[in-house]
Design an enzyme around this catalytic site. Structure first.
Site, PDB file in Angstrom:
ATOM      1  N   ASP A   1       0.829  -1.204   0.000  1.00 41.19           N
ATOM      2  CA  ASP A   1       0.000   0.000   0.000  1.00 41.19           C
ATOM      3  C   ASP A   1       0.865   1.257   0.000  1.00 41.19           C
ATOM      4  OD1 ASP A   1      -2.331   1.434   0.017  1.00 41.19           O
ATOM      5  OD2 ASP A   1      -2.728   1.184   2.150  1.00 41.19           O
TER       6      ASP A   1
ATOM      7  N   ASN B   1     -10.016  -3.073  -7.338  1.00 44.02           N
ATOM      8  CA  ASN B   1      -9.171  -2.074  -8.003  1.00 44.02           C
ATOM      9  C   ASN B   1      -9.676  -1.670  -9.385  1.00 44.02           C
ATOM     10  OD1 ASN B   1      -6.000  -3.266  -6.608  1.00 44.02           O
ATOM     11  ND2 ASN B   1      -7.407  -1.704  -5.872  1.00 44.02           N
TER      12      ASN B   1
END
Length: 246
Positions: free
Chosen positions: A23, A71
């Protein structure tokens, strides 16, 4: 000192399966005054650094959360760029993976992955299939809830066809239907690492993380090095895993 293995690292009690939520690529790029894709590009370098160090330390499986089923909600241009990253990564790094005896694997739902991306991943899997070292396992177009739903459907179909008695359904049966069956016996996560300071699972390996140890770093993923991985492994070695017992 550079990104070299530390001689005083203790390789006892190394987790068999380390999973990483990579991340912070976008925020790293913003911090550097760059476009988000620059963060994703630098994140590939971090993958190489961390993969090689994990292999050196004796990790059996390193699972990287590369692209989630959620995503796809990102801007189309960013999604297009992310689909190109595996092609770029494997074009550049497969020789180094070979040198380090690392075997590539993928878990996820391939049906929605563009052809060039899919072919690049499958080619890397084929090129490294005879390697006997660490498995570098990419979770690509992967979602934990979807994985469990699909496993449940498969079990239902087997019960309907008479292949499986419903009384025989157990945790082991469900686990054998999960996408991580390809990395058994190391399918359960021992250590989960998340970069960027966020502290949540984000639909990642929900079943497999049932008893994993968590390690959160405030560093953005592009800033990860082998030494940072060592810190996480050393922290893991000082913990006591009780699996619900005293």
């Amino acid at each position: 000192m550079g990104d070299q293995p530390q001689l005083n690292n203790n390789n006892k009690f190394i987790p068999d399966h380390v999973a990483v939520i990579m991340d912070g690529n976008g925020r790293w790029a913003e911090k550097m005054g760059e476009e988000r894709k620059a963060g994703h590009q630098e994140g590939m370098e971090a993958i190489k650094r961390v993969s090689i160090r994990a292999s050196e330390r004796g990790v059996k499986v390193l699972t990287l959360y590369a692209f989630s089923t959620e995503n796809w909600k990102r801007p189309p241009q960013e999604v297009k760029f992310l689909m190109q990253l595996p092609v770029n990564f494997f074009d550049r790094f497969v020789p180094e993976l070979q040198e380090n005896n690392i075997k590539v694997n993928m878990i996820g739902f391939k049906d929605k992955v563009p052809g060039p991306t899919k072919r690049s991943i499958e080619k890397a899997i084929d090129q490294t299939k005879n390697n006997t070292g660490m498995i570098l396992n990419f979770a690509f177009n992967y979602g934990g809830r979807a994985e469990i739903v699909e496993a449940t459907k498969s079990i239902v179909e087997k019960v309907i066809s008479g292949e499986l008695n419903k009384k025989a359904i157990s945790e082991e049966v469900l686990q054998s239907e999960l996408l991580t069956r390809s990395i058994q016996p190391y399918d359960e996560v021992d250590l989960l690492i998340r970069s960027s300071g966020e502290q949540r699972l984000s639909n990642f390996l929900l079943w497999q993380n049932a008893y994993s140890e968590f390690y959160f770093s405030k560093l953005f993923w592009p800033d990860f090095t082998g030494d940072v991985l060592d810190e996480a492994l050393d922290d893991y070695q000082n913990r006591s895993r009780r699996y619900g017992a005293i």
